[in-house]
Design a protein around this motif. Structure first.
Motif, mmCIF file in Angstrom:
data_model
loop_
_atom_site.group_PDB
_atom_site.id
_atom_site.type_symbol
_atom_site.label_atom_id
_atom_site.label_comp_id
_atom_site.label_asym_id
_atom_site.label_seq_id
_atom_site.Cartn_x
_atom_site.Cartn_y
_atom_site.Cartn_z
ATOM 1 N N THR A 70 0.817 -1.211 0.000
ATOM 2 C CA THR A 70 0.000 0.000 0.000
ATOM 3 C C THR A 70 0.850 1.259 0.000
ATOM 4 O O THR A 70 0.415 2.314 -0.404
ATOM 5 N N ASP A 71 2.087 1.154 0.470
ATOM 6 C CA ASP A 71 2.983 2.307 0.479
ATOM 7 C C ASP A 71 3.829 2.286 -0.789
ATOM 8 O O ASP A 71 4.703 1.438 -0.948
ATOM 9 N N ARG A 72 3.549 3.234 -1.709
ATOM 10 C CA ARG A 72 4.269 3.250 -2.991
ATOM 11 C C ARG A 72 5.422 4.255 -2.979
ATOM 12 O O ARG A 72 5.961 4.580 -4.026
ATOM 13 N N SER A 73 5.770 4.754 -1.817
ATOM 14 C CA SER A 73 6.763 5.830 -1.766
ATOM 15 C C SER A 73 8.119 5.393 -2.296
ATOM 16 O O SER A 73 8.895 6.212 -2.776
ATOM 17 N N ASP A 74 8.428 4.085 -2.195
ATOM 18 C CA ASP A 74 9.721 3.599 -2.665
ATOM 19 C C ASP A 74 9.601 2.767 -3.939
ATOM 20 O O ASP A 74 10.584 2.156 -4.368
ATOM 21 N N ALA A 75 8.409 2.715 -4.514
ATOM 22 C CA ALA A 75 8.209 1.902 -5.711
ATOM 23 C C ALA A 75 8.919 2.518 -6.912
ATOM 24 O O ALA A 75 8.968 3.737 -7.063
ATOM 25 N N THR A 76 9.449 1.648 -7.776
ATOM 26 C CA THR A 76 10.097 2.135 -8.996
ATOM 27 C C THR A 76 9.042 2.520 -10.022
ATOM 28 O O THR A 76 7.882 2.095 -9.941
ATOM 29 N N TYR A 77 9.454 3.319 -10.994
ATOM 30 C CA TYR A 77 8.545 3.715 -12.071
ATOM 31 C C TYR A 77 8.014 2.485 -12.795
ATOM 32 O O TYR A 77 6.818 2.388 -13.092
ATOM 33 N N GLN A 78 8.901 1.493 -13.070
ATOM 34 C CA GLN A 78 8.469 0.312 -13.810
ATOM 35 C C GLN A 78 7.448 -0.497 -13.025
ATOM 36 O O GLN A 78 6.474 -1.004 -13.588
ATOM 37 N N LEU A 111 5.329 0.655 -10.767
ATOM 38 C CA LEU A 111 4.074 1.392 -10.801
ATOM 39 C C LEU A 111 3.393 1.254 -12.155
ATOM 40 O O LEU A 111 2.172 1.069 -12.244
ATOM 41 N N LEU A 112 4.189 1.329 -13.231
ATOM 42 C CA LEU A 112 3.633 1.201 -14.578
ATOM 43 C C LEU A 112 3.059 -0.188 -14.794
ATOM 44 O O LEU A 112 1.983 -0.344 -15.391
ATOM 45 N N ASP A 113 3.758 -1.216 -14.313
ATOM 46 C CA ASP A 113 3.258 -2.583 -14.437
ATOM 47 C C ASP A 113 1.918 -2.742 -13.724
ATOM 48 O O ASP A 113 0.988 -3.370 -14.236
ATOM 49 N N GLU A 114 1.824 -2.173 -12.526
ATOM 50 C CA GLU A 114 0.583 -2.285 -11.757
ATOM 51 C C GLU A 114 -0.575 -1.624 -12.492
ATOM 52 O O GLU A 114 -1.665 -2.190 -12.627
ATOM 53 N N TRP A 115 -0.337 -0.435 -12.981
ATOM 54 C CA TRP A 115 -1.374 0.302 -13.696
ATOM 55 C C TRP A 115 -1.762 -0.411 -14.984
ATOM 56 O O TRP A 115 -2.952 -0.561 -15.293
#
Length: 345
Positions: free
Chosen positions: A287-295, A297-301
């Protein structure tokens, strides 16, 4: 600025380049056309990689020869080998005559290898040999044939990452990446959105035979603000749909836009995945995306959007791909990547 045939009724796509970023791409294409060097074009789906490849071909000394495009992700190994290198009679079931591959039929022209990152390790070895020796051997034969073609390759994947995962040969990577051309996504060059809107409006009005179809300021604003995950291919599809459904003199309003644009689903930086179907990337993000990479986040979306469309169209591959303004082969690759399934017709 338009490149290629600027006629509104032409069915051949053109490059609309108003932004500084796309002007740089055109400059790279112009300089690449002056030599026979192999070019690697990188960019997201729908950014116009094949169009840039055609521009290089059209401005080169090979412009009088054929331009042949092959989607490497749309074939099995055996079919891709036959498509590229050709085959002799009896090489496999159904090979009733000799057949030249595109490396022969495109002689003195250009072969465009789209989605080269989807080639299997076996095909990568064969391609490396072809590029090194400029010789092909038809499937089922032992005779070598010299080829005279320029190779332009394209990918929407990170080949360096594939090399790191040992999914793509490093030596082939450097063979194809003599000249590098990275096309930025449409969201990173908003200066191109208005010119693209106007270009496609004029194009489809002329093609379909509609007159004086325009956009209301509120509708144009929505188009300007949209994230366009499908890039130029998506905006083209949206405008084609609008013009097709309009009558002469129509002023297109916000409620004429597609549901996706009216809901501005693509404007959200991260739509939540449907409950109970969190993508693999999301599991590691939490639930905390503060350290998530761009890739990540893009994969999730991306997975969430594909899942929503598959549900909307009852798993139909063709309708899902059309709604996303991507090819069936690209959708198949994404389904495989995210462990998802659809239904063939």
């Amino acid at each position: 600025m338009l490149v290629s045939d600027p006629s509104p009724t032409s069915r051949r796509p053109v490059i609309v380049a108003a932004s500084a970023a796309m002007q740089r791409i055109l400059d790279i294409a112009r300089r690449a056309a002056a030599s026979d060097a192999t070019v690697l074009i990188q960019g997201e789906t729908g950014t116009g990689k094949e169009l840039v490849a055609r521009t290089i071909h059209d401005q080169s000394e090979r412009s009088g020869g054929p331009f042949v495009a092959v989607n490497c992700g749309a074939y099995t190994d055996s079919l891709l080998a036959s498509e590229l290198f050709g085959h002799v009679r009896g090489a496999f079931t159904g090979a009733v005559t000799d057949r030249a591959g595109v490396f022969e039929t495109a002689s003195r022209g250009t072969v465009f290898l789209d989605e080269i990152g989807e080639m299997s390790p076996t095909m990568q070895v064969k391609m490396l040999r072809v590029m090194q020796e400029r010789l092909v051997i038809r499937v089922g034969s032992s005779k070598e044939t010299h080829i005279d073609v320029r190779v332009i390759a394209a990918t929407n994947t990170d080949l360096v990452e594939k090399i790191r995962r040992q999914e793509f040969r490093e030596d082939l990577y450097y063979r194809v990446k003599v000249v590098s051309c990275v096309i930025p996504p449409l969201r990173d060059r908003p200066d191109d959105i208005d010119p693209l809107i106007d270009h496609f409006l004029a194009h489809f009005c002329a093609l379909i035979g509609h007159r004086d179809v325009t956009l209301a300021p509120a509708a144009r604003k929505i188009l300007q603000r949209h994230a366009w995950p499908g890039n130029v291919r998506q905006i083209r599809g949206e405008i084609e749909q609008l013009v097709s459904m309009a009558a002469d003199g129509t002023v297109l309003a916000p409620n004429d836009l597609s549901l996706e644009l009216r809901g501005e689903t693509a404007m959200s930086p991260m739509p939540a995945a449907p409950q109970g179907s969190a993508p693999p990337a999301a599991a590691s993000i939490g639930t905390d995306r503060s350290d998530a990479t761009y890739q990540a986040l893009l994969d999730e979306w991306t997975r969430a959007v594909i899942e929503e469309r598959l549900t909307r169209f009852a798993g139909n591959i063709t309708r899902t791909a059309q709604s996303l303004a991507i090819s069936r082969s690209t959708l198949y690759a994404l389904l495989k990547k995210y462990g998802m399934h659809g239904l063939d017709e």
